[in-house]
Design a protein around this motif. Structure first.
Motif, PDB file in Angstrom:
ATOM      1  N   ARG A  57       0.781  -1.085  -0.238  1.00 24.37           N
ATOM      2  CA  ARG A  57       0.008  -0.128  -0.074  1.00 24.37           C
ATOM      3  C   ARG A  57       0.760   1.401  -0.059  1.00 24.37           C
ATOM      4  N   ARG A  58       1.903   1.184   0.725  1.00 27.63           N
ATOM      5  CA  ARG A  58       2.797   2.584   0.896  1.00 27.63           C
ATOM      6  C   ARG A  58       3.437   2.689  -0.478  1.00 27.63           C
ATOM      7  N   ARG A  59       4.080   1.775  -0.997  1.00 23.37           N
ATOM      8  CA  ARG A  59       4.494   1.659  -2.449  1.00 23.37           C
ATOM      9  C   ARG A  59       3.517   2.295  -3.545  1.00 23.37           C
ATOM     10  N   LEU A  60       2.303   1.576  -3.438  1.00 26.53           N
ATOM     11  CA  LEU A  60       1.207   2.207  -4.313  1.00 26.53           C
ATOM     12  C   LEU A  60       0.923   3.526  -4.215  1.00 26.53           C
ATOM     13  N   VAL A  64       1.184   6.309  -7.071  1.00 27.09           N
ATOM     14  CA  VAL A  64       0.022   7.176  -7.697  1.00 27.09           C
ATOM     15  C   VAL A  64       0.133   8.623  -7.433  1.00 27.09           C
ATOM     16  N   ARG A  65       1.003   8.884  -6.535  1.00 20.40           N
ATOM     17  CA  ARG A  65       1.432  10.553  -6.263  1.00 20.40           C
ATOM     18  C   ARG A  65       1.996  10.866  -7.355  1.00 20.40           C
ATOM     19  N   ARG A  84       0.456  -9.456  -5.528  1.00 20.92           N
ATOM     20  CA  ARG A  84       1.882  -9.511  -4.755  1.00 20.92           C
ATOM     21  C   ARG A  84       2.879  -9.144  -5.379  1.00 20.92           C
ATOM     22  N   ALA A  85       2.897  -9.178  -6.611  1.00 23.92           N
ATOM     23  CA  ALA A  85       4.091  -8.847  -7.509  1.00 23.92           C
ATOM     24  C   ALA A  85       4.532  -7.226  -7.488  1.00 23.92           C
ATOM     25  N   ALA A  86       3.428  -6.500  -7.023  1.00 21.25           N
ATOM     26  CA  ALA A  86       3.825  -5.198  -6.862  1.00 21.25           C
ATOM     27  C   ALA A  86       4.838  -4.745  -5.586  1.00 21.25           C
ATOM     28  N   THR A  92       9.913   2.423 -10.712  1.00 18.83           N
ATOM     29  CA  THR A  92       9.524   3.323 -12.045  1.00 18.83           C
ATOM     30  C   THR A  92       8.758   2.425 -12.814  1.00 18.83           C
ATOM     31  N   ASP A  93       8.814   1.051 -12.725  1.00 22.30           N
ATOM     32  CA  ASP A  93       8.013   0.139 -13.606  1.00 22.30           C
ATOM     33  C   ASP A  93       6.495   0.231 -12.922  1.00 22.30           C
ATOM     34  N   LEU A  94       6.433   0.426 -11.513  1.00 22.32           N
ATOM     35  CA  LEU A  94       5.008   0.660 -10.895  1.00 22.32           C
ATOM     36  C   LEU A  94       4.538   1.751 -11.423  1.00 22.32           C
ATOM     37  N   VAL A  95       5.252   2.807 -11.474  1.00 21.88           N
ATOM     38  CA  VAL A  95       4.628   4.062 -11.942  1.00 21.88           C
ATOM     39  C   VAL A  95       4.171   4.008 -13.355  1.00 21.88           C
TER      40      VAL A  95
END
Length: 141
Positions: A57-60, A64-65, A84-86, A92-95
């Protein structure tokens, strides 16, 4: 960044547009107003213990910001369902996954998720299964 906090808002987004993007499932709902975009995050218990879910959640939230001001449209609610892979995906890939997913939602080729069909009653299903197993067809006399 405004947040979704009410269950009805999450359900409305679940019934709206959907797009898969890497370790995320994105859902969107057009509120048909000019208010700021709102975001909701979901991480289910099957993706680890509380420590791991909170880390996801913190990474997301941070991703998102970084991504939402560039791609979000006013008047939309977005829900991000994390896998779970998140947790192990590079930031940078998540963004990029969030940006790509929201772009796919608004690309015009996404269809609304069909509403769930009611399941047949267990008794009538058992009767139909027995009739088909015997090679008979059901007739109303």
């Amino acid at each position: 960044m405004d947040r979704l906090v009410k269950r009805k808002d999450f359900l409305a987004a679940a019934g709206g547009l959907r797009a898969n993007s890497g370790p995320l499932l994105l859902q969107a709902h057009d509120r048909a107003d000019d208010g700021a975009a709102r975001i909701g995050l979901t991480v289910t218990k099957k993706h680890g213990n509380a420590v791991e879910r909170n880390r996801i959640r913190r990474r997301l939230r941070e991703a998102v910001r970084a991504a939402l001001p560039r791609v979000a449209r006013p008047g939309f609610d977005y829900v991000i369902v994390a896998r779970r892979a998140a947790l192990s995906t590079r930031f940078t890939d998540l963004v990029n996954d969030i940006e790509r997913g929201i772009a796919r939602l608004h690309s015009g080729n996404r269809r609304r998720h069909p509403p769930a069909r009611p399941q047949p009653a267990a008794a009538s299903a058992a009767v139909q299964a027995t009739a088909h197993a015997d090679g008979e067809t059901a007739h109303d006399d």
